[in-house]
Design a protein around this motif. Structure first.
Motif, PDB file in Angstrom:
ATOM      1  N   GLY A  72       0.868  -1.172   0.000  1.00 27.67           N
ATOM      2  CA  GLY A  72       0.000   0.000   0.000  1.00 27.67           C
ATOM      3  C   GLY A  72       0.900   1.215   0.000  1.00 27.67           C
ATOM      4  O   GLY A  72       1.808   1.299   0.817  1.00 27.67           O
ATOM      5  N   ASN A 130      -1.211  -0.820  -4.166  1.00 27.92           N
ATOM      6  CA  ASN A 130      -2.489  -0.116  -4.037  1.00 27.92           C
ATOM      7  C   ASN A 130      -2.191   1.275  -3.495  1.00 27.92           C
ATOM      8  O   ASN A 130      -1.630   1.421  -2.422  1.00 27.92           O
ATOM      9  CB  ASN A 130      -3.459  -0.847  -3.110  1.00 27.92           C
ATOM     10  N   TYR A 131      -2.574   2.293  -4.258  1.00 31.94           N
ATOM     11  CA  TYR A 131      -2.329   3.681  -3.857  1.00 31.94           C
ATOM     12  C   TYR A 131      -3.525   4.193  -3.064  1.00 31.94           C
ATOM     13  O   TYR A 131      -4.663   4.142  -3.540  1.00 31.94           O
ATOM     14  CB  TYR A 131      -2.140   4.570  -5.092  1.00 31.94           C
ATOM     15  N   GLY A 132      -3.243   4.685  -1.851  1.00 34.88           N
ATOM     16  CA  GLY A 132      -4.310   5.224  -1.024  1.00 34.88           C
ATOM     17  C   GLY A 132      -3.771   6.346  -0.162  1.00 34.88           C
ATOM     18  O   GLY A 132      -2.922   7.106  -0.585  1.00 34.88           O
ATOM     19  N   THR A 157      -7.161   3.509  -4.759  1.00 34.87           N
ATOM     20  CA  THR A 157      -8.326   3.798  -3.928  1.00 34.87           C
ATOM     21  C   THR A 157      -8.561   5.306  -3.998  1.00 34.87           C
ATOM     22  O   THR A 157      -7.661   6.088  -3.692  1.00 34.87           O
ATOM     23  CB  THR A 157      -8.093   3.358  -2.468  1.00 34.87           C
TER      24      THR A 157
END
Ligand code: SF4
Length: 134
Positions: free
Chosen positions: A7, A53-55, A84
């Protein structure tokens, strides 16, 4: 070699101000790394990464984030990239350049919404009701 699913909070700022935001302290008290740091990180670690996953904040506010995902797709196409977003993506891709990068480089999108109306989504009280199921 073991590969990691990571992440990545490349961008911590956001166009919203939810009272329950878990990253609001981070954006207030620390600075984000810059594009060159992101490229150095991926160049040094790409062989150990399976997915990203970019958040954290709203990454689509930054043109450099689009440059990052494009760079990764071009240079390390085996890495699967997911985003996200709070929905601002739909504004950001009105720029045709961003839209093309999005189509080419982003494999999955999660839209994170707690409520369907502005009053509740900005309200901590609303979130507490949501969390307790009332
Ligand atoms: S939309 Fe997400 S990142 Fe932005 S302030 Fe709300 S909870 Fe935080």
């Amino acid at each position: 070699m073991r590969k990691w699913n990571i992440g990545w909070g490349a961008v911590s700022h956001c166009n919203m101000n939810c009272q329950f935001c878990y990253s609001k302290h981070r954006r207030k008290y620390s600075n984000d790394l810059v594009f060159d740091d992101w490229i150095k990180f991926i160049d040094e670690n790409h062989s150990k990464i399976n997915t990203i996953n970019y958040g954290t904040g709203e990454n689509t506010l930054e043109d450099n984030w689009f440059k990052l995902v494009s760079y990764i797709r071009e240079n390390y196409p085996g890495i699967r990239q997911a985003l996200t977003t709070n929905g601002y993506l739909s504004e950001a891709v009105k720029n045709p350049k961003n839209m093309q990068i999005f189509i080419d480089a982003v494999d999955e999108v999660d839209v994170s919404l707690d409520f369907c109306d502005e009053k509740n989504i900005m309200s901590f009280e609303g979130n507490q009701k949501h969390m307790s199921g009332r």
